[in-house]
Write a protein that holds these residues in place. Sequence first.
Motif, short mmCIF file in Angstrom:
data_model
loop_
_atom_site.label_atom_id
_atom_site.label_comp_id
_atom_site.label_asym_id
_atom_site.label_seq_id
_atom_site.Cartn_x
_atom_site.Cartn_y
_atom_site.Cartn_z
N GLN B 185 -0.25 35.61 82.38
CA GLN B 185 -0.88 36.02 81.12
C GLN B 185 -2.38 35.68 81.10
OE1 GLN B 185 1.16 35.14 77.26
NE2 GLN B 185 0.85 37.32 77.26
N GLN B 203 3.97 38.02 85.65
CA GLN B 203 5.00 38.64 84.82
C GLN B 203 6.00 39.45 85.65
OE1 GLN B 203 2.31 40.67 82.23
NE2 GLN B 203 2.13 38.97 80.79
N ARG B 381 -0.33 43.62 77.32
CA ARG B 381 0.16 42.47 78.07
C ARG B 381 -0.91 41.40 78.33
NH1 ARG B 381 1.87 45.07 83.87
NH2 ARG B 381 2.33 42.91 84.39
N PHE B 382 -2.18 41.82 78.46
CA PHE B 382 -3.19 40.81 78.73
C PHE B 382 -4.06 40.45 77.53
CE2 PHE B 382 -2.60 43.00 82.90
CZ PHE B 382 -1.79 42.01 83.42
N SER B 439 11.04 34.11 80.30
CA SER B 439 10.00 34.97 80.86
C SER B 439 10.23 35.33 82.32
CB SER B 439 8.63 34.33 80.70
OG SER B 439 8.54 33.10 81.39
#
Lengths: 538, 538
Positions: B185, B203, B381-382, B439
């Motif tokens: 992340q 991820q 996502r980022f 995760s």
Amino acid sequence: MRRWNGWGDASFHLPLPPVGQDFLKARLGVASPLSEASLEQVCADVPASRIPEEHKGVHTDPETRVRHARGQSLADWLAMRSGDFGVFPDAVALPEHSEEVAELLQWARERDLVVIPYGGGTSVAGHINPEDSGKPILTLSLERMNRLMDLDAESQIATFGAGTPGPLVESQLLAHGYTLGHFPQSFELSTIGGWVASRSSGQQSLRYGRIEQLLAGGRVETFRGTWEIPTFPASAAGPDPREMVLGSEGRFGVITEVKVRVTPVADHESFHVLFFPDWERARLCARQLVQNRTPLSMLRLSNAVETETQLALAGHPTMIGMLERYLGWRGAAEGKCMMTVGLTGTKAQCRTGLRELKRISRRNDGVYTGTYLGRKWEQKRFTMPYLRETLWEQGYAVDTLETATDWDNVDTLMERIETTLREGLQSEGEPVHVFTHLSHVYGQGCSIYTTYVFRCAGSYEATHERWARLKQAASQTIVNNRGTISHQHGVGKDHAPYLPTEKGPVTIGMLHAMSRYMDPDQRLAPGVLLQHEPEEQA
Amino acid sequence: MRRWNGWGDASFHLPLPPVGQDFLKARLGVASPLSEASLEQVCADVPASRIPEEHKGVHTDPETRVRHARGQSLADWLAMRSGDFGVFPDAVALPEHSEEVAELLQWARERDLVVIPYGGGTSVAGHINPEDSGKPILTLSLERMNRLMDLDAESQIATFGAGTPGPLVESQLLAHGYTLGHFPQSFELSTIGGWVASRSSGQQSLRYGRIEQLLAGGRVETFRGTWEIPTFPASAAGPDPREMVLGSEGRFGVITEVKVRVTPVADHESFHVLFFPDWERARLCARQLVQNRTPLSMLRLSNAVETETQLALAGHPTMIGMLERYLGWRGAAEGKCMMTVGLTGTKAQCRTGLRELKRISRRNDGVYTGTYLGRKWEQKRFTMPYLRETLWEQGYAVDTLETATDWDNVDTLMERIETTLREGLQSEGEPVHVFTHLSHVYGQGCSIYTTYVFRCAGSYEATHERWARLKQAASQTIVNNRGTISHQHGVGKDHAPYLPTEKGPVTIGMLHAMSRYMDPDQRLAPGVLLQHEPEEQA
């Protein structure tokens, strides 16, 4: 009963068909076997033990000491068959649980003994051979610690006694529907603790991973106390203690319990054989298959000489002749290379794997021949080590060498190793028959597994001298050309001289620092993995 | 421009929709933000440097020192925003190549400096925070070493300067058609050398592996000289030096070059979202998918509170309402759990993955909703780290905790961590909003990633005190309950006190022995990974 001076069960024999005998005779000439010492003769020569048999489970009778004195390298064979064993352990301990191992270590410290941890005794690199240091030698065999101690079906973790050999690992798991999937060629005799200590790799590592990926945790008895390695699926909490145990070859402690990641037995498994017109296309296909992440469980690729040798030694000349005519018609004639592929998993995974295998091999002119030869390979996968015995009886000595390197260097390294061996006995005008397969493939590169066969000389000394020249020259070639000194056999004493070239001074210094910390008196497997330091303390 | 006292680019802002604000207000009450120090104020307070600016590339100006003094933990945020930074580095070196790093280490030894290796400064565990030891502190930033130095397309190995941040890793590889596939992340700012030093996980590790699997070799400058880590696809030659560097967190040397295993960009990639009626069935499905070896590239599973929170913070109440009505009709109402799954690879591999995903999820009453929400996740996502800034402006403090454990322990550990945090401020009657997702999944277990949100107190001191109580209690809960203290953030200074419980005395002793060997004066990142030893030499 286990053969005392060679591989496996003494009552099993693998015959060599006449066509195989002719094949070797044509390449190496007629050979004559060396005469062998008997177990009685050897036992009679064993010197008195320097260790009193006072501790429970410690044995000092000559036969037990003989049976734990040597591994399975060609040098070990020559020593055992000549009867000139060199050094014997003074005693062999057979503890039954971890606490007993801890007591034995304490006892060894009090009595100033050297301790050699012993699994299946299948080392081909001198791991378990005692050396003369002036101190009495205790070989600590884990063979009685051979049980499945726990199975966590939810986390898929099995706990084994470290001395559990391959067949007992698999049979105890199979009773619950699981497999470890770790099948080194030494599977019949080697142990789960030995796999961890020497960083072993199994034939289906492409699916199941190497022992590094299978190890979850465990227990090691050390001079710093009991070393518990906890199980985590993954961790970022500093360097991983599993990785300190893996490849430690007994230098840091005695592995007594091993926790491994297991898998339910797959619904589908099959082995397929393909042929390629030449090495170039075959090697390219192997690389493309693995870099494509094709879901295969195994990929072995024989070069042209190995392919020819295997087809000859298989016997069945009529059937092989038919196969070769078919392959020739499809473009794979002289120089053809054989690839054996495993597919394991769910039906859908295997179907995807087979489809991609066919697509990528077709692109490289591969000829797919189905599962018939694959089944033959599967049936013989663990009996191949017996072939060495068969050839020995004909007067031929066989040894294998293995390494791994990146794809850009595979051809160069294979070619140099083969040339080094093939020309290694030229000074005495003696031919060496050399062939190679790639036994494990990775995105980055692959392992290179080379077999060499030569005639025994007139004496054990002269035969050992031939072996030593070939082994030394090839080992130097490996580390001088970006190869690791071992992809799956480990370091032991035989490869230790080459390790500094491979690892460099910083890693070697670090390993010595770790060994000095764990074993301040340097009494655990001395000379294994790391050669003796010039100075006592750096 | 990079924000000097928080995450990311100062010009980017992630808005919080009104419905999200209401959601938090309902759970935590109205909050008020704390007032912040300015960069000018902080710079004015920086004490004089104890390091002369005599060495090329060494900077001692206050702003550079401020910008390298703190990481991204919540404690770091509170320090930066209050203006009370604590200790600053005396100088920041910005070397351009490995030789310059070696020279700087030599210089640091001559001048008796402490050296802190610095990658992207994104640590959330205190890795790069200087501490007061009496010695001047040199922070050694690798940011100028940010280039792709070599790409071996055949072996699929790329060599990068260790200071290359995520986006530059991927863009330089993409120009050649490759990807590393490592997306933590912190991707926007963290560096490839930092990933190695702290054992990072991306991820999509399910396809590409953790950084442990991606690292092929590299170069580390140390007080024992240059440490070259050679590349091998695999090796049985003793303990693996890669594993000594991985997770070393700067204690053994400064990583300057990183060789990684890269992959051609996949033909197909898509992200899919499913919902499950409850946690039990969702967690079981996650486990079955990974234990079945379904070819997925990612699997994230939110628990019920995280699912509810994410849907609320997303805004779009009308659309979410429609979705929830549909899910309710399909059996996933109150207590539902959201799973996000990535599929990456060839067309056939993705098709197999999707088919097995649907088959196994259906068996657990999962509702497959297609790729729409997956695309939304992919787009954001980022940018999720920016949400912390948004909540901070509303007066809420956010922190995350993560661990990993075996499947048989996942529910127990998650429940205990959540309870510890939820009840952690009960003595002052303050609620804490806590939610979790898994995760990363493995055959053996998974990671547990827990987020906790609480109101800032009336002062920085009181807010820090709240954080410290929560963090300490949760960390202790983790290591007391078979969790690793970190699955992906590393140890740093914040987690070092908990490491002995996790690793045990033998591993800790070994790590100290390694550290003493590599850094006899203990001047590299002191206090990181390993707490200071009571005695100087054991």
